[in-house]
Design a protein around this motif. Structure first.
Motif, short mmCIF file in Angstrom:
data_model
loop_
_atom_site.label_atom_id
_atom_site.label_comp_id
_atom_site.label_asym_id
_atom_site.label_seq_id
_atom_site.Cartn_x
_atom_site.Cartn_y
_atom_site.Cartn_z
N ARG A 1 22.89 -7.88 48.06
CA ARG A 1 22.75 -6.42 48.04
C ARG A 1 23.70 -5.75 49.04
N THR A 2 23.81 -6.30 50.22
CA THR A 2 24.64 -5.69 51.27
C THR A 2 26.13 -5.84 50.94
N GLU A 3 26.53 -7.00 50.44
CA GLU A 3 27.92 -7.16 50.03
C GLU A 3 28.27 -6.17 48.93
N ALA A 4 27.37 -6.01 47.97
CA ALA A 4 27.64 -5.06 46.88
C ALA A 4 27.78 -3.64 47.42
N PHE A 5 26.92 -3.26 48.36
CA PHE A 5 26.99 -1.90 48.91
C PHE A 5 28.26 -1.69 49.72
N LEU A 6 28.57 -2.63 50.59
CA LEU A 6 29.72 -2.46 51.48
C LEU A 6 31.06 -2.59 50.76
N TYR A 7 31.14 -3.50 49.82
CA TYR A 7 32.45 -3.85 49.27
C TYR A 7 32.72 -3.31 47.87
N THR A 8 31.76 -2.64 47.24
CA THR A 8 31.96 -2.14 45.89
C THR A 8 32.97 -1.00 45.88
N GLY A 9 33.81 -1.01 44.90
CA GLY A 9 34.79 0.05 44.74
C GLY A 9 35.92 -0.40 43.86
N LEU A 10 36.78 0.49 43.54
CA LEU A 10 37.95 0.14 42.73
C LEU A 10 39.01 -0.42 43.66
N ILE B 1 24.74 1.78 60.18
CA ILE B 1 25.33 0.52 60.65
C ILE B 1 24.33 -0.20 61.55
N ASP B 2 23.65 0.54 62.42
CA ASP B 2 22.62 -0.06 63.27
C ASP B 2 21.50 -0.68 62.42
N VAL B 3 21.09 0.02 61.37
CA VAL B 3 20.05 -0.50 60.47
C VAL B 3 20.52 -1.82 59.86
N LEU B 4 21.75 -1.84 59.35
CA LEU B 4 22.28 -3.06 58.74
C LEU B 4 22.41 -4.19 59.76
N GLN B 5 22.79 -3.88 60.98
CA GLN B 5 22.89 -4.92 62.01
C GLN B 5 21.50 -5.47 62.37
N ASN B 6 20.49 -4.60 62.39
CA ASN B 6 19.12 -5.07 62.63
C ASN B 6 18.65 -5.97 61.48
N LEU C 1 20.59 -7.70 59.59
CA LEU C 1 21.37 -8.94 59.72
C LEU C 1 20.72 -9.89 60.72
N SER C 2 20.20 -9.35 61.80
CA SER C 2 19.50 -10.20 62.79
C SER C 2 18.31 -10.90 62.15
N LEU C 3 17.56 -10.17 61.34
CA LEU C 3 16.42 -10.76 60.64
C LEU C 3 16.90 -11.82 59.65
N VAL C 4 17.96 -11.53 58.93
CA VAL C 4 18.53 -12.49 57.98
C VAL C 4 18.95 -13.76 58.70
N GLU C 5 19.58 -13.63 59.86
CA GLU C 5 20.00 -14.82 60.61
C GLU C 5 18.80 -15.65 61.06
N ARG C 6 17.70 -14.99 61.44
CA ARG C 6 16.49 -15.73 61.81
C ARG C 6 15.91 -16.46 60.59
N ARG C 7 15.89 -15.78 59.44
CA ARG C 7 15.39 -16.43 58.22
C ARG C 7 16.29 -17.59 57.80
N ALA D 1 30.90 -9.38 61.09
CA ALA D 1 32.22 -9.00 61.59
C ALA D 1 32.66 -7.66 60.98
N TYR D 2 32.37 -7.47 59.71
CA TYR D 2 32.75 -6.21 59.05
C TYR D 2 31.97 -5.04 59.65
N LEU D 3 30.67 -5.24 59.89
CA LEU D 3 29.86 -4.18 60.51
C LEU D 3 30.39 -3.86 61.91
N ALA D 4 30.79 -4.88 62.65
CA ALA D 4 31.35 -4.64 63.98
C ALA D 4 32.63 -3.81 63.89
N SER D 5 33.44 -4.08 62.87
CA SER D 5 34.67 -3.30 62.71
C SER D 5 34.37 -1.86 62.32
#
Length: 141
Positions: free
Chosen positions: A41-50, A75-80, A82-88, A130-134
């Motif tokens: 879901r996150t990859e689709a949101f961040l990277y979708t486009g022509l 971005i903060d929401v997505l990073q939070n 991501l932290s949960l995803v890394e724990r899972r 890394a993309y969120l950090a950028s």
């Protein structure tokens, strides 16, 4: 492609008998499925486009994500998340490592395949981080 591979591996991962081996499979699947969903879901949101999507376009999409938040807050929401995803991810890896040590035959092979699939997810999560950090660099601190 990664999602399809993980789904196929996870679906084929049901052990044949109910024992500690099965418990660890279930724990791994329970922790791993939300990881797969979030990354997809996150990859689709961040990277979708022509073609190639600019960071400015992504910031605009983040800005439009909610009337109550700014792009930087999103971005903060997505990073939070991501932290949960890394724990899972870590929970799923632990469970499948235990399954690898407790299971025999085909179940051990399936547990190892699941670990291999989770390696791809670990890479995907790191790429998103890394993309969120950028993107966060655009928020000015």
């Amino acid at each position: 492609m990664r999602r399809l591979a993980l789904i196929l591996v996870l679906l084929s991962a049901a052990p044949v008998r109910a024992d500690p081996c099965e418990q660890h499979f279930i724990a791994g699947l329970t922790a791993g499925q939300p990881v797969d969903d979030w990354i997809t879901r996150t990859e689709a949101f961040l990277y979708t486009g022509l073609g190639w999507v600019t960071r400015r376009a992504v910031m605009d999409r983040l800005e439009d994500r909610s009337m109550q938040t700014t792009a930087c807050q999103e971005i903060d929401v997505l990073q939070n998340e991501l932290s949960l995803v890394e724990r899972r991810l870590s929970q799923a890896e632990r469970a499948f490592r235990l399954a690898t040590s407790l299971c025999w035959g085909e179940n051990r092979t399936r547990a190892q395949r699941n670990l291999d699939a989770l390696d791809d997810h670990r890479t995907g999560a790191a790429d998103i981080g890394a993309y969120l950090a950028s993107l966060e660099d655009r928020c000015g601190g």
